[in-house]
Every structure is written in structure tokens, then in C-alpha cells.
Design an enzyme around this catalytic site. Structure first.
Site, PDB file in Angstrom:
ATOM      1  N   ARG A 234     -38.261  55.775 -36.210  1.00 23.98           N
ATOM      2  CA  ARG A 234     -38.715  56.293 -37.660  1.00 23.98           C
ATOM      3  C   ARG A 234     -38.587  57.951 -37.413  1.00 23.98           C
ATOM      4  O   ARG A 234     -38.911  58.641 -36.498  1.00 23.98           O
ATOM      5  CB  ARG A 234     -39.988  56.069 -37.999  1.00 23.98           C
ATOM      6  CG  ARG A 234     -40.499  54.716 -38.490  1.00 23.98           C
ATOM      7  CD  ARG A 234     -39.762  54.200 -39.965  1.00 23.98           C
ATOM      8  NE  ARG A 234     -39.836  53.039 -40.435  1.00 23.98           N
ATOM      9  CZ  ARG A 234     -39.050  51.829 -40.024  1.00 23.98           C
ATOM     10  NH1 ARG A 234     -37.856  52.268 -39.468  1.00 23.98           N
ATOM     11  NH2 ARG A 234     -39.255  50.822 -40.770  1.00 23.98           N
ATOM     12  N   ASP A 258     -30.715  57.892 -36.563  1.00 25.96           N
ATOM     13  CA  ASP A 258     -30.504  57.072 -37.881  1.00 25.96           C
ATOM     14  C   ASP A 258     -31.631  57.104 -38.731  1.00 25.96           C
ATOM     15  O   ASP A 258     -31.658  56.440 -39.958  1.00 25.96           O
ATOM     16  CB  ASP A 258     -30.367  55.262 -37.348  1.00 25.96           C
ATOM     17  CG  ASP A 258     -30.078  54.387 -38.372  1.00 25.96           C
ATOM     18  OD1 ASP A 258     -29.109  54.792 -39.250  1.00 25.96           O
ATOM     19  OD2 ASP A 258     -30.643  53.375 -38.570  1.00 25.96           O
TER      20      ASP A 258
HETATM   21  N1  LIG Z   1     -33.322  51.761 -37.964  1.00 33.15           N
HETATM   22  C1  LIG Z   1     -33.460  50.652 -38.524  1.00 33.15           C
HETATM   23  O1  LIG Z   1     -32.711  50.195 -39.367  1.00 33.15           O
HETATM   24  C2  LIG Z   1     -34.601  49.842 -38.072  1.00 33.15           C
HETATM   25  C3  LIG Z   1     -34.732  48.528 -38.191  1.00 33.15           C
HETATM   26  C4  LIG Z   1     -35.807  48.073 -37.726  1.00 33.15           C
HETATM   27  C5  LIG Z   1     -36.915  48.609 -36.838  1.00 33.15           C
HETATM   28  N2  LIG Z   1     -37.039  50.049 -36.811  1.00 33.15           N
HETATM   29  C6  LIG Z   1     -37.876  50.828 -36.020  1.00 33.15           C
HETATM   30  O2  LIG Z   1     -37.952  50.396 -34.752  1.00 33.15           O
HETATM   31  C7  LIG Z   1     -39.287  50.394 -34.487  1.00 33.15           C
HETATM   32  C8  LIG Z   1     -39.506  49.286 -33.380  1.00 33.15           C
HETATM   33  O3  LIG Z   1     -39.146  47.762 -33.721  1.00 33.15           O
HETATM   34  P1  LIG Z   1     -39.580  46.769 -32.788  1.00 33.15           P
HETATM   35  O4  LIG Z   1     -39.049  45.333 -33.507  1.00 33.15           O
HETATM   36  O5  LIG Z   1     -38.906  46.876 -31.384  1.00 33.15           O
HETATM   37  O6  LIG Z   1     -40.986  46.790 -32.611  1.00 33.15           O
HETATM   38  P2  LIG Z   1     -41.976  45.996 -31.472  1.00 33.15           P
HETATM   39  O7  LIG Z   1     -43.458  46.112 -32.189  1.00 33.15           O
HETATM   40  O8  LIG Z   1     -41.326  44.867 -31.173  1.00 33.15           O
HETATM   41  O9  LIG Z   1     -42.137  46.982 -30.489  1.00 33.15           O
HETATM   42  C9  LIG Z   1     -42.584  48.426 -30.492  1.00 33.15           C
HETATM   43  C10 LIG Z   1     -43.150  48.871 -29.371  1.00 33.15           C
HETATM   44  O10 LIG Z   1     -43.469  50.124 -29.190  1.00 33.15           O
HETATM   45  C11 LIG Z   1     -44.606  50.292 -28.254  1.00 33.15           C
HETATM   46  N3  LIG Z   1     -45.326  51.419 -28.969  1.00 33.15           N
HETATM   47  C12 LIG Z   1     -46.074  51.462 -29.640  1.00 33.15           C
HETATM   48  N4  LIG Z   1     -46.560  53.015 -29.876  1.00 33.15           N
HETATM   49  C13 LIG Z   1     -46.048  53.450 -28.717  1.00 33.15           C
HETATM   50  C14 LIG Z   1     -46.041  54.695 -28.377  1.00 33.15           C
HETATM   51  N5  LIG Z   1     -46.936  55.929 -28.887  1.00 33.15           N
HETATM   52  N6  LIG Z   1     -45.247  55.176 -27.247  1.00 33.15           N
HETATM   53  C15 LIG Z   1     -44.472  54.274 -26.716  1.00 33.15           C
HETATM   54  N7  LIG Z   1     -44.477  52.930 -27.015  1.00 33.15           N
HETATM   55  C16 LIG Z   1     -45.026  52.527 -28.168  1.00 33.15           C
HETATM   56  C17 LIG Z   1     -45.458  49.103 -28.583  1.00 33.15           C
HETATM   57  O11 LIG Z   1     -46.187  48.738 -27.476  1.00 33.15           O
HETATM   58  C18 LIG Z   1     -44.293  48.241 -28.724  1.00 33.15           C
HETATM   59  O12 LIG Z   1     -43.944  47.655 -27.210  1.00 33.15           O
HETATM   60  C19 LIG Z   1     -40.052  49.899 -35.580  1.00 33.15           C
HETATM   61  O13 LIG Z   1     -41.405  50.263 -35.710  1.00 33.15           O
HETATM   62  C20 LIG Z   1     -39.388  50.504 -36.858  1.00 33.15           C
HETATM   63  O14 LIG Z   1     -39.906  51.623 -36.889  1.00 33.15           O
HETATM   64  C21 LIG Z   1     -35.661  50.506 -37.253  1.00 33.15           C
END
Ligand SMILES: NC(=O)c1ccc[n+]([C@@H]2O[C@H](COP(=O)([O-])OP(=O)(O)OC[C@H]3O[C@@H](n4cnc5c(N)ncnc54)[C@H](O)[C@@H]3O)[C@@H](O)[C@H]2O)c1
Length: 334
Positions: A234, A258
Site C-alpha cells: 500500500r 505499484d
Molecule cells: N498491488 C496489488 O494489486 C495488491 C493486491 C493484493 C494485496 N496487496 C497488498 O498486499 C498486502 C499483503 O497481502 P497478503 O495477502 O500477503 O496479506 P497477508 O495477511 O497474508 O500477509 C501480511 C503479512 O504482513 C505481516 N505484517 C503486518 N504488519 C507488519 C509490519 N508492520 N511489518 C512487517 N510485517 C507485517 C503480517 O503478520 C502478515 O504475515 C495487503 O495488505 C495489500 O495491502 C496489493
């Protein structure tokens, strides 16, 4: 159920309509984003299907509740645009698509890394222009490089799997270490160590209080000079002015984005005939070592089909049982 689909693009219509053949919901599509000015367009819809840049703050949620909305079905994984406490106060339930295809975003992360590093975007233009000079196109081998992954959930893990195939050394940081990531040979370290050691840092954590502007001047000051940073999570995980200053000084050697903190005013629309008013974004575009895509990590046929199926199924389950398997509550924010 009657569902108002906000911020609807042609591809949303296509995939939701195809998936709806097996659900039979009543879908109405609205091109406009949902916000305080447009909230009236969805009056009377018990369910609203929203996306990343729809505004779901206290004012909008209060109005939606008064207009009869019971459920907001996010067709995305992230939910940082929703005031969850306000939703609970106004009796609106929130569901999302927690996992559709982490590989789509992981593969896009690699596209950014490889393009930025080997400068294929610049080479493409040069060659079409009959310019076969290699000056300025020098890259580096990924094999043997140290990659720092911040956030090793679904997308971070999928990215780690690919990078391991490239022969990279993997460092990771996550408050909840992922055993599958450990099994790949990644080493969990403090942020300071990750910053100090990594040649490239890729962000895969959600946006929350801890991660807001995580990549700021202090963090960049601890990184290797010339580090490459990739953000497909994000926009607000990065403090953009700090990153611009570091690009100018050469502390950051490459930046692949992105997502962008103020992307709500830009992305998912054609502004090619307009003057972009966001000076910070324009400054980013002016660097030769910055590559930006408009939040397209999720944009694969597989991911869109899966998002559409899960979104409509979330609504079906809610309608039939009042239960939401993929419900988002404040308890999920960690
Ligand atoms: N660019 C895109 O099109 C797109 C699409 C989907 C998701 N995303 C982003 O990717 C992010 C991750 O998605 P995911 O499916 O892997 O989520 P997920 O919930 O499977 O994994 C997120 C991980 O981040 C960890 N985390 C939380 N706070 C943290 C911090 N301060 N420092 C380090 N790690 C931390 C959590 O413990 C978890 O393991 C989403 O939250 C979303 O913002 C982007």
C-alpha cells in the site's frame, strides 16, 4: 441479493457477470467511486461491492446504514480504506477476499524488479528508435543478492519462493514468522539488520499503524547506499518526500511502485489528456530509476475470476446465514 458494484470498470463487469451465472444476484454497476458525494447513488442496496479507492469512512458508513446497507463486500484483500469501528457502530458487516492469487502480485513484484534492474522498458523504446547504445542500461545479477522481504504472509511468501529460484539470499521481517518462509531458507531478522544487509527491499505488509510511513528518512538512513525498494503493498507504507530526497542523493538506487499514497486521485482512470496536479507524483516520474505501475499487481485473469467468485459467494453466505466466512473486524487488525 441486490448488489451495487461501485468503481466498476469493464473488466469488473465481465468477471462479476460471468461468476454471477452460478449465484443469481441482482448486480447494478456504477462507474463512480463511492464517497460522500456519490453515496446517494447506492441508496436502497442491501449490499455494496467496493474496491480499494472507494471511501468507507464514518460519514459514508453512517449514510449507507441509514440508506439500508447491511453488507459491504470488498473485492480486494486490503481493507485499510474502511473505518472498521464505524462500520461496527452502524451495524454494517464487512467481508473481503483474503486470498485470491498471491502469485499474481508476487509475479508483478518480479516484473518490477527485473524491469527496473535490466531496464527493459528503456531498452524497448531505444531499440524502436534505432538506438542500440547500451550506455545507462547496466543491471546486476539477482543471484547471490540479499533481498529483504517485509511482510511474509501470502504474497511475501510467494515472492520469496520466486526469488529463491533466482538464487537470492532471503532476509525477512514479520511479527509472525511464516514457517514456510523459514523452510525456504529465509532468515528472520530485525528491521535494522534487514535495512543494513539488503540490496533490495520488497514490501508485502498491510497498511496499519505500525507500517504507516515505515520507509521514512530514518529507515532509509540505515539502508545500503543504492538500495532498490519495491512496493506492491500500500502506498502509505512509504513516506514519499523522504524517498524523493533519497533518490536525489543517490541513497536509493531504484524504486519500483505499484501503489502510491495519493493514488486515489490518479489510478484506475485515464488522465492522459489532463494536467496531473500531484507534483510529488510527477517528481517521482521524472527519475530515470523509478518505475511506476497503476496498482495492477492483482490484474490477472486468474485473480479476477477468483475475486469475483469469492465476492459473490461471500454475499450468498451472508444472505443465507448471516455468517460471513471472510468477515473483517477490528480483531483482524494486527
Ligand atoms: N498491488 C496489488 O494489486 C495488491 C493486491 C493484493 C494485496 N496487496 C497488498 O498486499 C498486502 C499483503 O497481502 P497478503 O495477502 O500477503 O496479506 P497477508 O495477511 O497474508 O500477509 C501480511 C503479512 O504482513 C505481516 N505484517 C503486518 N504488519 C507488519 C509490519 N508492520 N511489518 C512487517 N510485517 C507485517 C503480517 O503478520 C502478515 O504475515 C495487503 O495488505 C495489500 O495491502 C496489493
Amino acid at each position: 441479493m441486490k448488489i451495487a458494484v461501485c468503481s466498476a470498470h469493464p473488466y469488473d463487469r465481465q468477471f462479476l457477470q460471468e461468476a454471477n451465472a452460478t449465484f443469481g444476484h441482482e448486480l447494478s454497476f456504477f462507474d463512480a467511486r463511492l464517497n460522500e458525494e456519490t453515496r446517494q447513488m447506492v441508496a436502497g442496496f442491501p449490499a455494496i461491492c467496493a474496491f480499494v479507492n472507494d471511501t468507507l469512512n464514518e460519514a459514508v458508513l453512517q449514510a449507507l446504514a441509514q440508506q439500508g446497507t447491511q453488507l459491504i463486500a470488498l473485492r480486494c484483500a486490503g481493507f485499510n480504506n474502511v473505518d472498521l469501528a464505524a462500520a461496527a457502530r452502524h451495524g454494517i458487516r464487512i467481508v473481503r477476499v483474503p486470498a485470491y492469487s498471491p502469485h499474481s502480485i508476487a509475479e508483478h513484484t518480479l516484473a518490477l524488479i527485473l524491469t527496473l534492474n535490466r531496464k527493459t522498458h528503456r531498452a524497448y523504446n531505444r531499440v524502436r528508435d534505432g538506438n542500440f547504445s547500451l550506455d545507462g542500461l547496466l543491471g546486476f545479477e539477482l543471484r547471490g543478492r540479499t533481498i529483504g522481504i517485509i511482510g511474509t504472509g501470502r504474497i511475501g511468501l510467494a515472492t520469496a519462493e520466486i526469488l529463491r529460484g533466482f538464487g537470492c539470499r532471503l532476509l525477512a521481517h514479520d511479527p509472525y514468522p511464516n514457517p514456510e518462509c523459514l523452510a525456504l531458507g529465509a532468515r528472520y531478522v530485525t528491521l535494522d539488520e534487514l535495512y543494513r544487509e539488503s540490496d533490495l527491499i520488497t514490501l508485502h505488509c498491510p497498511l496499519n499503524q505500525e507500517s504507516f510511513h515505515l520507509i521514512n528518512a530514518a529507515a532509509i538512513g540505515k539502508m545500503k547506499r543504492g538500495v532498490t525498494i519495491i512496493n506492491t503493498s500500500r502506498g502509505a507504507v512509504i513516506d514519499t518526500p523522504a524517498v524523493i530526497a533519497a533518490l536525489k542523493s543517490g541513497r536509493i538506487g531504484g524504486l519500483g511502485l505499484d501503489v502510491y499514497e495519493q493514488e486515489g486521485d490518479l489510478f484506475f482512470q485515464d488522465l492522459s489528456c489532463q494536467v496531473i496536479q500531484d507534483d510529488m507524483f510527477e517528481r517521482l516520474l521524472s527519475f530515470p530509476n523509478v518505475l511506476i505501475t497503476g496498482h495492477q499487481g492483482f490484474f490477472t485473469a486468474e485473480a479476477l475470476a477468483s475475486i469475483a467468485r469469492t465476492t459473490l459467494d461471500n454475499v450468498r453466505v451472508f444472505e443465507q446465514s448471516g455468517l460471513c466466512p471472510n468477515e473483517v473486524t477490528t480483531a483482524l487488525v494486527r
